[in-house]
Design a protein around this motif. Structure first.
Motif, PDB file in Angstrom:
ATOM      1  N   ALA A   8       8.668  11.995   5.201  1.00 51.79           N
ATOM      2  CA  ALA A   8       8.145  10.690   4.787  1.00 51.79           C
ATOM      3  C   ALA A   8       8.461  10.410   3.318  1.00 51.79           C
ATOM      4  CB  ALA A   8       6.644  10.626   5.032  1.00 51.79           C
ATOM      5  N   VAL A   9       8.358  11.424   2.464  1.00 47.74           N
ATOM      6  CA  VAL A   9       8.673  11.246   1.043  1.00 47.74           C
ATOM      7  C   VAL A   9      10.138  10.867   0.873  1.00 47.74           C
ATOM      8  CG1 VAL A   9       8.916  12.466  -1.158  1.00 47.74           C
ATOM      9  CG2 VAL A   9       6.850  12.774   0.208  1.00 47.74           C
ATOM     10  N   VAL A  10      11.020  11.557   1.584  1.00 46.91           N
ATOM     11  CA  VAL A  10      12.453  11.255   1.505  1.00 46.91           C
ATOM     12  C   VAL A  10      12.727   9.825   1.956  1.00 46.91           C
ATOM     13  CG1 VAL A  10      14.734  11.859   2.408  1.00 46.91           C
ATOM     14  CG2 VAL A  10      13.109  13.672   1.805  1.00 46.91           C
ATOM     15  N   ILE A  11      12.123   9.438   3.074  1.00 48.02           N
ATOM     16  CA  ILE A  11      12.332   8.083   3.596  1.00 48.02           C
ATOM     17  C   ILE A  11      11.788   7.038   2.635  1.00 48.02           C
ATOM     18  CG2 ILE A  11      11.685   6.484   5.442  1.00 48.02           C
ATOM     19  CD1 ILE A  11      13.792   8.531   6.263  1.00 48.02           C
ATOM     20  N   ALA A  12      10.603   7.275   2.086  1.00 52.06           N
ATOM     21  CA  ALA A  12       9.990   6.311   1.164  1.00 52.06           C
ATOM     22  C   ALA A  12      10.878   6.078  -0.051  1.00 52.06           C
ATOM     23  CB  ALA A  12       8.615   6.794   0.741  1.00 52.06           C
ATOM     24  N   LEU A  13      11.405   7.148  -0.633  1.00 54.72           N
ATOM     25  CA  LEU A  13      12.256   7.010  -1.814  1.00 54.72           C
ATOM     26  C   LEU A  13      13.599   6.387  -1.455  1.00 54.72           C
ATOM     27  CD1 LEU A  13      11.447  10.346  -3.656  1.00 54.72           C
ATOM     28  CD2 LEU A  13      10.817   8.042  -4.368  1.00 54.72           C
ATOM     29  N   LEU A  80       2.894  10.903  17.383  1.00 56.74           N
ATOM     30  CA  LEU A  80       4.288  10.703  17.761  1.00 56.74           C
ATOM     31  C   LEU A  80       5.112  11.953  17.481  1.00 56.74           C
ATOM     32  CD1 LEU A  80       4.807   7.147  16.207  1.00 56.74           C
ATOM     33  CD2 LEU A  80       4.266   7.702  18.592  1.00 56.74           C
ATOM     34  N   PRO A  81       6.307  12.071  18.060  1.00 54.64           N
ATOM     35  CA  PRO A  81       7.210  13.170  17.706  1.00 54.64           C
ATOM     36  C   PRO A  81       7.543  13.132  16.218  1.00 54.64           C
ATOM     37  CG  PRO A  81       7.994  12.005  19.655  1.00 54.64           C
ATOM     38  CD  PRO A  81       6.865  11.192  19.100  1.00 54.64           C
ATOM     39  N   TRP A  82       7.846  14.281  15.635  1.00 55.35           N
ATOM     40  CA  TRP A  82       8.060  14.371  14.197  1.00 55.35           C
ATOM     41  C   TRP A  82       9.158  13.438  13.710  1.00 55.35           C
ATOM     42  CZ3 TRP A  82      12.726  15.515  12.050  1.00 55.35           C
ATOM     43  CH2 TRP A  82      13.681  16.107  12.888  1.00 55.35           C
ATOM     44  N   TRP A  83      10.229  13.288  14.538  1.00 52.87           N
ATOM     45  CA  TRP A  83      11.366  12.474  14.119  1.00 52.87           C
ATOM     46  C   TRP A  83      11.029  10.983  14.072  1.00 52.87           C
ATOM     47  CZ3 TRP A  83      12.264   9.165  18.065  1.00 52.87           C
ATOM     48  CH2 TRP A  83      11.931   9.594  19.371  1.00 52.87           C
ATOM     49  N   ALA A  84       9.963  10.586  14.749  1.00 57.66           N
ATOM     50  CA  ALA A  84       9.480   9.204  14.660  1.00 57.66           C
ATOM     51  C   ALA A  84       8.356   9.078  13.639  1.00 57.66           C
ATOM     52  CB  ALA A  84       9.000   8.721  16.023  1.00 57.66           C
ATOM     53  N   ALA A  85       7.472  10.071  13.613  1.00 55.67           N
ATOM     54  CA  ALA A  85       6.320  10.019  12.711  1.00 55.67           C
ATOM     55  C   ALA A  85       6.757  10.040  11.244  1.00 55.67           C
ATOM     56  CB  ALA A  85       5.383  11.181  12.999  1.00 55.67           C
ATOM     57  N   GLY A  86       7.730  10.887  10.904  1.00 58.64           N
ATOM     58  CA  GLY A  86       8.163  11.004   9.515  1.00 58.64           C
ATOM     59  C   GLY A  86       8.691   9.703   8.938  1.00 58.64           C
ATOM     60  N   PRO A  87       9.689   9.070   9.583  1.00 58.39           N
ATOM     61  CA  PRO A  87      10.192   7.802   9.043  1.00 58.39           C
ATOM     62  C   PRO A  87       9.144   6.692   8.990  1.00 58.39           C
ATOM     63  CG  PRO A  87      11.785   8.755  10.550  1.00 58.39           C
ATOM     64  CD  PRO A  87      10.547   9.592  10.663  1.00 58.39           C
ATOM     65  N   LEU A  88       8.305   6.610  10.018  1.00 65.70           N
ATOM     66  CA  LEU A  88       7.284   5.559  10.016  1.00 65.70           C
ATOM     67  C   LEU A  88       6.245   5.800   8.922  1.00 65.70           C
ATOM     68  CD1 LEU A  88       6.782   5.074  13.864  1.00 65.70           C
ATOM     69  CD2 LEU A  88       7.885   3.496  12.253  1.00 65.70           C
ATOM     70  N   LEU A  93       4.293   4.733   3.256  1.00 66.53           N
ATOM     71  CA  LEU A  93       4.141   5.282   1.914  1.00 66.53           C
ATOM     72  C   LEU A  93       4.885   4.450   0.879  1.00 66.53           C
ATOM     73  CD1 LEU A  93       3.305   7.529  -0.096  1.00 66.53           C
ATOM     74  CD2 LEU A  93       5.341   8.806   0.653  1.00 66.53           C
ATOM     75  N   LYS A  94       6.020   3.906   1.245  1.00 64.44           N
ATOM     76  CA  LYS A  94       6.881   3.202   0.291  1.00 64.44           C
ATOM     77  C   LYS A  94       6.153   2.153  -0.557  1.00 64.44           C
ATOM     78  CE  LYS A  94       9.543   0.640  -1.957  1.00 64.44           C
ATOM     79  NZ  LYS A  94       8.482   0.440  -2.903  1.00 64.44           N
ATOM     80  N   PRO A  95       5.350   1.248   0.008  1.00 68.45           N
ATOM     81  CA  PRO A  95       4.723   0.231  -0.858  1.00 68.45           C
ATOM     82  C   PRO A  95       3.741   0.803  -1.876  1.00 68.45           C
ATOM     83  CG  PRO A  95       4.624  -0.415   1.455  1.00 68.45           C
ATOM     84  CD  PRO A  95       5.030   1.024   1.423  1.00 68.45           C
ATOM     85  N   LEU A  96       3.382   2.070  -1.717  1.00 70.75           N
ATOM     86  CA  LEU A  96       2.429   2.695  -2.633  1.00 70.75           C
ATOM     87  C   LEU A  96       3.126   3.331  -3.832  1.00 70.75           C
ATOM     88  CD1 LEU A  96       0.117   4.308   0.063  1.00 70.75           C
ATOM     89  CD2 LEU A  96      -0.143   2.090  -1.076  1.00 70.75           C
ATOM     90  N   LEU A  97       4.449   3.253  -3.872  1.00 65.81           N
ATOM     91  CA  LEU A  97       5.209   3.709  -5.032  1.00 65.81           C
ATOM     92  C   LEU A  97       6.286   2.681  -5.352  1.00 65.81           C
ATOM     93  CD1 LEU A  97       8.171   4.999  -3.947  1.00 65.81           C
ATOM     94  CD2 LEU A  97       6.611   6.733  -3.086  1.00 65.81           C
ATOM     95  N   ALA A  98       6.743   2.643  -6.599  1.00 62.52           N
ATOM     96  CA  ALA A  98       7.677   1.582  -7.000  1.00 62.52           C
ATOM     97  C   ALA A  98       8.572   2.058  -8.138  1.00 62.52           C
ATOM     98  CB  ALA A  98       6.908   0.333  -7.415  1.00 62.52           C
ATOM     99  N   TRP A  99       9.560   2.880  -7.820  1.00 63.28           N
ATOM    100  CA  TRP A  99      10.479   3.353  -8.851  1.00 63.28           C
ATOM    101  C   TRP A  99      11.577   2.315  -9.135  1.00 63.28           C
ATOM    102  CZ3 TRP A  99      11.989   5.050 -13.055  1.00 63.28           C
ATOM    103  CH2 TRP A  99      13.306   5.401 -13.324  1.00 63.28           C
TER     104      TRP A  99
END
Length: 305
Positions: A8-13, A80-88, A93-99
């Motif tokens: 999720a961190v990787v996807i968010a960034l 959900l399966p990990w491969w779906a849960a992680g990206p979602l 998470l993305k809107p909660l950070l703003a680099w």
């Protein structure tokens, strides 16, 4: 943190890098601001003690609501399966950070300064609350670099830190606290309404702010002497750490007239200092994400092992 959260961190960034901020109608921080903006003015009419208690209660209720919504969303995704849960989870998470937005706004100040002082002042006014109309070029750069350093913590490192500690509810709670502090604070007419919000933000930012300073030092590959002393110069118990680190690492003076001067004997900042600050900040974001993900994975494996 587990593999799903690390993904999720990787996807968010990645989403932040590619597309930046979501539209306002889909941005949770915008709705946090609207809620605070709706409640705050009514509390200003109360007497000091009542205003403090009302502000604290409003903050706690809002924090509970934000954390509960985030917890329910993450709980649903975990089915959900990990491969779906992680990206979602990363998309949430993305809107909660703003680099990207922070980086682009600081770059825009430097680009505007290259056109004219008036353009630089106008662009800076999008970033800071202080009056920019009388600032000289070096003061515009000082304010932009200070904002970059302080918000590197508030907008990136701290949300990732609390996501590592407590998942999506942790990141959401931090953003609620930081937004409440920005809108209410505890000075001027907001002193009593925002006192609890300001102290809560101070508490939640304490560790991340110091981690941000460490990450900047890692990016610059040195630890500057006197950082702890410089960090105490600012009124904030936290903002002085990343700002002080940036001032010392760049070798420049960063000041807010009448409030503080970090590395007071430093040079006047130039355009190349802004570029270096942005480069180190980008490296700090990458290193911080990797460090927090690794720490979270290790702690997760220990907890389950």
């Amino acid at each position: 943190m587990d593999a799903v959260a690390a993904l999720a961190v990787v996807i968010a960034l990645a989403v932040d890098r590619l597309w930046g901020e979501p539209p306002a109608r889909a941005h949770p921080v915008v709705y946090m601001g609207k809620a605070l903006g709706a409640v705050g003015p009514a509390l200003l009419k109360w007497r000091p003690v009542a205003a403090f208690l009302g502000g604290a209660l409003a903050w706690l209720l809002g924090a509970a609501g934000v954390a509960a919504i985030a917890w329910a969303l993450e709980l649903g995704l975990r089915a959900l399966p990990w491969w779906a849960a992680g990206p979602l989870l990363g998309l949430l998470l993305k809107p909660l950070l703003a680099w990207r937005m922070l980086r682009d706004e600081v770059r825009a100040v430097e680009a505007a300064l290259a056109q004219s002082l008036e353009a630089g002042r106008a662009q800076l006014s999008r970033l800071v609350s202080r009056d920019t109309s009388q600032l000289q070029p070096h003061e515009v750069r000082e304010a932009a670099i200070e904002t970059l350093a302080e918000n590197l913590n508030d907008s990136v490192v701290a949300p990732l830190f609390w996501f590592t500690v407590a998942g999506l509810p942790g990141a959401a709670l931090y953003r609620w606290a930081n937004t409440a502090d920005a809108m209410w604070g505890y000075r001027g007419r907001w002193e009593w309404v925002g006192k609890f919000a300001a102290r809560a933000d101070d508490a939640l930012s304490w560790l991340p702010a110091r981690l941000t300073a460490l990450l900047l030092c890692l990016a610059a590959r040195r630890w500057p002497a006197g950082l702890a002393r410089e960090a105490r110069v600012t009124p904030s118990p936290n903002g002085g750490w990343p700002m002080g680190a940036m001032a010392l690492l760049l070798g420049v003076r960063l000041s807010k007239p009448g409030v503080y001067a970090l590395h007071a004997s430093g040079a006047v900042p130039r355009a190349d200092h802004t570029r270096a600050a942005l480069a180190w900040s980008g490296q700090a974001v990458a290193a911080g994400a990797a460090l927090l993900a690794a720490a979270g994975l290790w702690l997760g494996s220990r907890a389950w092992g």
